[in-house]
Motif scaffolding. Structure first.
Motif: not given
Length: 339
Positions: A40-49
């Protein structure tokens, strides 16, 4: 929607997504709750789509890499050198295709999850197929929670992402990546030091950089965020004062910590935003890894900080030792040149 409201919503979506996923990982007694902080941390801080297709596209390479690592580790369980050789081929194929900054960043999670599976299969008695099951569940739960929070707390669209011109990945780039990542994996396969496995995150991030200047910046930034994150985790653990078994108290404290760091990240721009994002991940991983209902995990957190410091200092020493003579001469002052 005003920019202030957008930043507030960004902070709320990060806080609620990460906090809820971490609590799920703890409360449902998963064998590897760390994935419920990592993903979740990777998705919410690095995710764009954040569409379902975009989330699936983000998670699929990591799940595929972890599954292939399980097959390799099971088939060649009695031949660690074969496992290491196949791992080098896998790393090299990823690096050869990482010819833009987004692709270099996307290389981190598949590579790290491959290393996790290989090292844990070598030194623990964990059931690796069950671990893949937990990885899949962590990804699925993260996707559902993230999609829900993104829908509830919309933010201003930042426009189209920048278009990067693909660069040539030279044999030198591939050799540096293989040398650093491969030697790190070999060390972890030989030496029974499970706690040092997460030190490979900054190693992979540095090894995939295209230039020496970027390598230097990444290593120094990771030294600040990774060790600083451990320090924040220690402060949070002390504030819990052994009362983390009270779920409401723990959830309130964890949510407050994440909200603080997410608020700083939402109000930052450019490189500062990346620094806060890295610090958030570095803070939450030791909390999720080492803090239990009965253990504070301070000793393990201090050990993690020490191992990260040693790893990153070694990278800086290697950077200094491989400094080209021409660059050294150019960096001298006129007085030094005339001396």
């Amino acid at each position: 929607m005003t920019p202030e409201q957008s930043r507030r919503n960004e902070m709320l979506r990060v806080t609620l997504t990460v906090t809820l996923c971490m609590l799920i990982g703890k409360l449902f007694d998963f064998g590897s709750p760390v994935y419920f902080a990592l993903y979740p941390t990777i998705i919410m801080t690095k995710g764009k789509d954040y569409s379902w297709t975009g989330l699936a596209r983000t998670f699929f390479p990591t799940l595929l890499a972890a599954s292939c690592a399980v097959v390799v580790s099971e088939v060649f369980a009695d031949h660690p050198f074969v496992i290491w050789t196949i791992s080098l081929i896998f790393f090299d194929q990823l690096r050869r295709r990482a010819n833009t900054p987004p692709k270099q960043g996307a290389m981190l999670m598949p590579t790290f999850n491959w290393i996790l599976i290989i090292v844990f299969s070598q030194h623990t008695s964990m059931d690796m197929p069950v671990r893949i099951h937990e990885i899949f569940l962590a990804m699925l739960i993260t996707a559902v929670v993230a999609k829900t929070m993104v829908t509830l707390f919309p933010t201003l669209k930042t426009g189209k992402p920048p278009v990067f011109t693909p660069h040539t990945v030279s044999y030198q780039n591939r050799l540096v990546s293989l040398g650093l990542i491969g030697s790190g994996l070999a060390f972890l396969m030989i030496v029974d030091m499970i706690s040092a496995t997460f030190c490979m995150v900054p190693v992979v991030a540095a090894a995939t950089q295209q230039t020496r200047a970027h390598f230097d910046v990444v290593v120094k930034r990771r030294l600040l965020t990774q060790v600083g994150g451990c320090a924040i985790a220690v402060i949070f653990t002390l504030c819990m004062a052994g009362h983390q078994q009270i779920i409401g108290f723990y959830a309130l404290g964890l949510g407050g910590l994440i909200a603080l760091l997410a608020g700083w990240m939402a109000n930052a721009q450019g490189p500062e935003k990346d620094i806060h994002a890295d610090a958030l991940l570095a803070t939450l991983l030791p909390i999720q890894l080492y803090m239990t209902s009965t253990e504070m995990g301070l000793e393990s957190t201090f050990l993690r900080a020490w191992e990260l410091t040693v790893t990153l200092v070694i990278l800086l020493i290697l950077f200094a030792l491989t400094q080209p003579k021409n660059d050294t001469a150019c960096n001298r002052t006129p007085s030094e040149g005339n001396a």
